[in-house]
Design a protein around this motif. Structure first.
Motif: not given
Length: 618
Positions: A227-253
């Motif tokens: 969504p176009h909302r502030p928050g935290v995003y997590l990129f996950r790998g093939p085994a559902n492991e967390v690869l990267y974590v970041g924050t944004a004021v607009d998650l979608r963008r």
């Protein structure tokens, strides 16, 4: 939480190219070297800036000015551009021109022909002028031309060649405004070429550039449900492991930018290639997003986050639990009375030695029985002798650890006063090198003591509710318990804030401190909360049982420590840049800062800054 980039709040991402504002810029310089000290002979400077602001094919404005580079212009540059040293003698300096240009380009996409050159000079100038570079989106017409045009059609992508190809109305002349006008026509010609290939927005155009792999473009579908909302995003790998974590004021963008080439770092491209899913957590405001990011980094240690490489690896100074206590450097203290945190063990050792020297705590490592005396097992050393007197019983020695505990807890700062007196005494005796070393160690010790005492004071508050204006007539709300964020919420404009405060407080997380520094809270989280509370406009709604620094905290000497650090840097620069045989030596004030003053008459306690009362009416 890391600093949010322009891309996090970029309003251009979803606009069509016809609605997007471009500022096409061109520079003339004294040469090709942008990096380094502006006073260095081998670093070049800007002599002219030309810029054209366009949107939808319409010119909205132009900016053109000569710039005084502060040096003579080389003959070969004069021959190329026609700009002479006499022409720029009365021109404004870059310090005056750059803020004007940045205001002209605010909110637009910067376009340049060979953007690495022009933007590199602008960024280097901003750094030298101590102006924060706003990190605008940048488009290079050279790279776009190489992507759009074939070699047969455009053997050369020089500006003059492309201007002829697209029939530009202005011929490039190696003068900034003429070249910027020609680049506008080239940009429009290139955009027309990609319009029939499904490129309709700036995001599409970024994805069309050569540095975006087909795999990156295919994975844009992973951001479809973000969504176009502030928050935290997590990129996950093939085994559902967390690869990267970041924050944004607009998650979608923000997430979309990983798939359109906005981030060219090789490790990020590698991370995107491994990504199989993108999760997100919506947050009420930036504090909640920052705290959630820190907790996720600590829990998962994602391999592509630099900050999670060595999570929670702090060093602390504690007093040992024995009849004759001494300072010890540990990773995981069992109680809250500890000095720290330190990034490196060496820094902790230096601070422990300083505190021991001025509190009388022993530095010998032999274990001494309660019935024994300090001395027989303590080796005599001419250099760095043990600060504790010899032939002491445990009862006689007990005053030293009590002084150390009082210093750590902020009850008594007599030891710090003694350190500053010793520095002044050494300086009076012309023992400048010894005084400088002691000054540097004292400044580091004061800083870490003061930071730790502030963090512990916040962690000791059972519950604190705070509100910060959101900039639109509403409030960002936070419930903090023992230094940890327990709940977050938002009261929009027109919504009475106190019912929202009561609701989020009732649903807030319970926080039970454990026997550890800061009650077991993450150091980074307590520090982040403290910084948020210190922002302009934050109001304390209520605090139980109150929030104040200790009576004898190291904060009384924080100003001295800052001045000492500045004096050290000033002395180093003076020694590096001056000839010691011909230039006078730095003064005592330059070397050591002003003598420490105990300003106990100013305040009994260092309380929170006085703030306006928080009311339901806002």
């Amino acid at each position: 939480m890391g600093q949010l980039s322009f891309a996090d709040v970029d309003p251009l991402a979803d606009l069509s190219l016809r609605e997007t504002t471009f500022v096409v810029v061109d520079l003339e310089t004294t040469g090709g070297r942008a990096k380094g000290d502006a006073t260095a002979a081998n670093v070049d400077a800007i002599t002219e800036i030309g810029a054209v602001k366009v949107r939808g094919g319409t010119v909205l404005g132009e900016l053109a000015t000569l710039v005084d580079p502060g040096r003579s212009i080389p003959p070969q540059i004069v021959e190329l551009t026609g700009i002479t040293s006499a022409m720029v003698r009365d021109a404004p300096k870059i310090e005056a021109v750059l803020p004007m240009f940045l205001e002209f380009a605010r909110g637009a996409v910067l376009v340049a022909h060979n953007a690495g050159f022009d933007i590199g000079f602008l960024r280097a100038a901003a750094e030298r002028c101590q102006i924060v570079w706003p990190r605008p989106p940048v488009l290079c017409t050279v790279r776009l031309a190489r992507r759009v045009l074939t070699r047969d059609e455009a053997p050369s992508v020089r500006l003059s060649a492309l201007a002829r190809l697209f029939g530009a109305s202005t011929t490039p002349t190696h003068r900034a405004l003429d070249d910027a006008r020609a680049t506008v026509d080239v940009l429009h010609g290139l955009i027309e070429r990609v319009g029939n290939q499904g490129v309709h927005t700036y995001t599409d155009l970024r994805s069309y550039l050569p540095d975006v792999t087909p795999e990156q473009r295919r994975k844009r579908a992973l951001a479809a449900n973000v969504p176009h909302r502030p928050g935290v995003y997590l990129f996950r790998g093939p085994a559902n492991e967390v690869l990267y974590v970041g924050t944004a004021v607009d998650l979608r963008r923000r997430v979309n930018q990983y798939f359109n080439g906005s981030d060219s770092r090789p490790r990020i491209k590698e991370m995107v290639a491994l990504t199989s899913a993108v999760d997100h957590v919506e947050c009420a405001h930036d504090l909640e997003a920052g705290v959630r990011e820190l907790r996720l980094l600590a829990a998962h240690a994602p391999p592509y986050n630099r900050r999670s490489k060595f999570p929670q690896r702090w060093w602390w100074i504690v007093l040992t639990d024995e009849a004759f206590p001494r300072f010890s450097i540990v990773r995981n203290p069992k109680g809250d009375s500890a000095v720290g945190p330190f990034r490196s063990r060496a820094d902790a050792v230096e601070t422990a030695d300083l505190l021991a020297r001025f509190t009388g705590v022993r530095t010998c490592t032999a274990r001494i029985a309660r019935s024994a005396r300090h001395g027989p097992a303590c080796p005599e050393r001419e250099l760095s002798p043990c600060p504790a007197p010899r032939d002491l019983t445990a009862a006689d020695y007990a005053d030293a650890p009590r002084r150390a505990t009082a210093l750590i807890d902020g009850v008594d700062n007599t030891a710090l006063s003694a350190v500053l007196s010793r520095i002044a005494e050494l300086a009076e005796r012309n023992r400048y090198e010894t005084a400088a070393r002691l000054r540097d160690h004292a400044a580091a010790a004061i800083s870490v003591l003061w930071r730790g005492q502030r963090l512990r004071a916040l962690a000791a508050v059972t519950e604190l509710v705070a509100a910060r204006p959101d900039g639109y007539g509403g409030w960002h709300l936070a419930v903090i318990r023992h230094g940890q964020l327990a709940a977050a919420g938002v009261a929009r404009r027109g919504v009475p804030p106190m019912p929202v405060v009561d609701a989020i407080t009732a649903a807030a997380q319970s926080v039970l401190p454990v026997p550890a520094p800061l009650g077991g809270a993450l150091v980074e989280e307590v520090a982040l909360v403290m910084r948020w509370l210190g922002q302009p406009g934050v109001r304390i709604v209520r605090a139980d049982p109150g929030w104040a620094s200790p009576l004898g905290s190291a904060g009384r000497y924080a100003g001295w420590a800052a001045a000492a650090r500045s004096a050290r840097l000033a002395a180093e620069q003076a020694l590096d840049s001056s000839d010691l045989l011909s230039e006078p030596h730095p003064t005592r004030e330059q070397l050591f800062g002003r003598p420490g003053v105990d300003r106990s008459d100013r305040a009994v306690q260092r309380r929170l800054p006085r703030r306006e009362p928080f009311s339901a009416a806002g």
